[in-house]
Design a protein around this motif. Structure first.
Motif, PDB file in Angstrom:
ATOM      1  N   ARG A   2       0.843  -1.192   0.000  1.00 17.88           N
ATOM      2  CA  ARG A   2       0.000   0.000   0.000  1.00 17.88           C
ATOM      3  C   ARG A   2       0.879   1.243   0.000  1.00 17.88           C
ATOM      4  NH1 ARG A   2      -5.310   1.923   2.584  1.00 17.88           N
ATOM      5  NH2 ARG A   2      -4.666   3.446   4.111  1.00 17.88           N
ATOM      6  N   LYS A   3       0.537   2.213  -0.826  1.00 18.31           N
ATOM      7  CA  LYS A   3       1.275   3.477  -0.870  1.00 18.31           C
ATOM      8  C   LYS A   3       0.477   4.551  -0.160  1.00 18.31           C
ATOM      9  CE  LYS A   3       4.271   3.380  -4.866  1.00 18.31           C
ATOM     10  NZ  LYS A   3       5.555   3.323  -4.256  1.00 18.31           N
ATOM     11  N   LEU A   4       1.178   5.302   0.713  1.00 19.66           N
ATOM     12  CA  LEU A   4       0.589   6.438   1.404  1.00 19.66           C
ATOM     13  C   LEU A   4       1.512   7.630   1.222  1.00 19.66           C
ATOM     14  CD1 LEU A   4      -0.546   4.716   4.722  1.00 19.66           C
ATOM     15  CD2 LEU A   4      -1.992   5.384   2.801  1.00 19.66           C
ATOM     16  N   VAL A 131       5.367   6.757   1.301  1.00 18.54           N
ATOM     17  CA  VAL A 131       5.555   5.599   2.185  1.00 18.54           C
ATOM     18  C   VAL A 131       4.952   4.385   1.494  1.00 18.54           C
ATOM     19  CG1 VAL A 131       5.066   4.626   4.457  1.00 18.54           C
ATOM     20  CG2 VAL A 131       5.380   7.109   4.211  1.00 18.54           C
ATOM     21  N   THR A 132       5.788   3.399   1.223  1.00 17.59           N
ATOM     22  CA  THR A 132       5.314   2.144   0.647  1.00 17.59           C
ATOM     23  C   THR A 132       5.300   1.118   1.770  1.00 17.59           C
ATOM     24  OG1 THR A 132       6.298   2.718  -1.479  1.00 17.59           O
ATOM     25  CG2 THR A 132       5.686   0.404  -1.141  1.00 17.59           C
ATOM     26  N   ILE A 133       4.119   0.679   2.135  1.00 12.18           N
ATOM     27  CA  ILE A 133       3.971  -0.263   3.247  1.00 12.18           C
ATOM     28  C   ILE A 133       3.885  -1.664   2.670  1.00 12.18           C
ATOM     29  CG2 ILE A 133       2.539  -0.937   5.202  1.00 12.18           C
ATOM     30  CD1 ILE A 133       1.836   2.028   5.477  1.00 12.18           C
ATOM     31  N   LEU A 134       4.867  -2.480   3.014  1.00 12.86           N
ATOM     32  CA  LEU A 134       4.940  -3.852   2.509  1.00 12.86           C
ATOM     33  C   LEU A 134       4.169  -4.819   3.399  1.00 12.86           C
ATOM     34  CD1 LEU A 134       8.742  -3.689   1.676  1.00 12.86           C
ATOM     35  CD2 LEU A 134       6.825  -3.329   0.108  1.00 12.86           C
ATOM     36  N   ASP A 135       4.100  -4.526   4.708  1.00  9.46           N
ATOM     37  CA  ASP A 135       3.351  -5.346   5.661  1.00  9.46           C
ATOM     38  C   ASP A 135       2.256  -4.462   6.261  1.00  9.46           C
ATOM     39  OD1 ASP A 135       2.327  -6.823   7.764  1.00  9.46           O
ATOM     40  OD2 ASP A 135       4.284  -7.420   8.550  1.00  9.46           O
ATOM     41  N   GLU A 136       1.040  -4.580   5.731  1.00  6.04           N
ATOM     42  CA  GLU A 136      -0.048  -3.696   6.136  1.00  6.04           C
ATOM     43  C   GLU A 136      -0.478  -3.877   7.585  1.00  6.04           C
ATOM     44  OE1 GLU A 136      -3.218  -3.432   3.220  1.00  6.04           O
ATOM     45  OE2 GLU A 136      -1.750  -3.606   1.598  1.00  6.04           O
TER      46      GLU A 136
END
Length: 165
Positions: A2-4, A131-136
């Protein structure tokens, strides 16, 4: 994955941030305290529920910041005693930061496994971080840590500018 995007508001009496998804929907927002000691930043989700509080410890030889997520102590960021370049130690259960977090390009790891990557956008109005979240499952911790690191940087630059004449 997920990208934030974390964006700081430029003209505000308090430090304020908004966190958007890639569809530009607000997911979190951050409000800094105004004229309060100790300085605090509170992070809320899009349902206006408090998820984290970042607090600067005022009676400390070197700067320290506490990050409490869901009212539980999770992270301590403290300045290390160095003479050349500012260095901070980040203490959290199994969390490490790898890369140049002072320039806001780094990875956040949990027990050695990447859970997020952060990159500062250099040409934007106000500070903006991708911010690229790899583990949500670690999303709230990641957002809290990025905001806390920005608070540390802001505090350090304010201290540096107030001492130079």
């Amino acid at each position: 994955m997920r990208k934030l995007y974390i964006k700081q508001k430029v003209f505000s009496f308090t430090d304020q941030f908004s966190v958007y998804d890639d569809q530009e929907r607000r997911q979190y927002y951050v409000k800094g305290s105004f004229m309060k000691i100790p300085k605090q930043f509170t992070i809320y989700n899009h349902h206006d529920q408090e998820i984290a509080v970042i607090t600067k410890k005022i009676w400390s030889f070197l700067p320290k910041f506490y990050v409490d997520i869901r009212q539980q102590s999770q992270i301590l960021i403290e300045k290390e005693l160095t003479f050349l370049k500012a260095r901070y130690h980040i203490s959290a259960k199994g969390i490490t930061v790898d890369g140049d977090w002072w320039d806001m390009t780094f990875n956040i790891l949990h027990q050695g496994k990447p859970i997020a990557t952060i990159a500062k956008r250099w040409f934007s109005w106000g500070d903006t971080y991708e911010v690229t979240i790899l583990d949500e499952t670690m999303e709230e911790l990641v957002i809290s840590l990025v905001i806390a690191i920005d608070c540390v940087k802001s505090d350090e630059s304010a201290a540096g500018s107030s001492t130079s004449v």
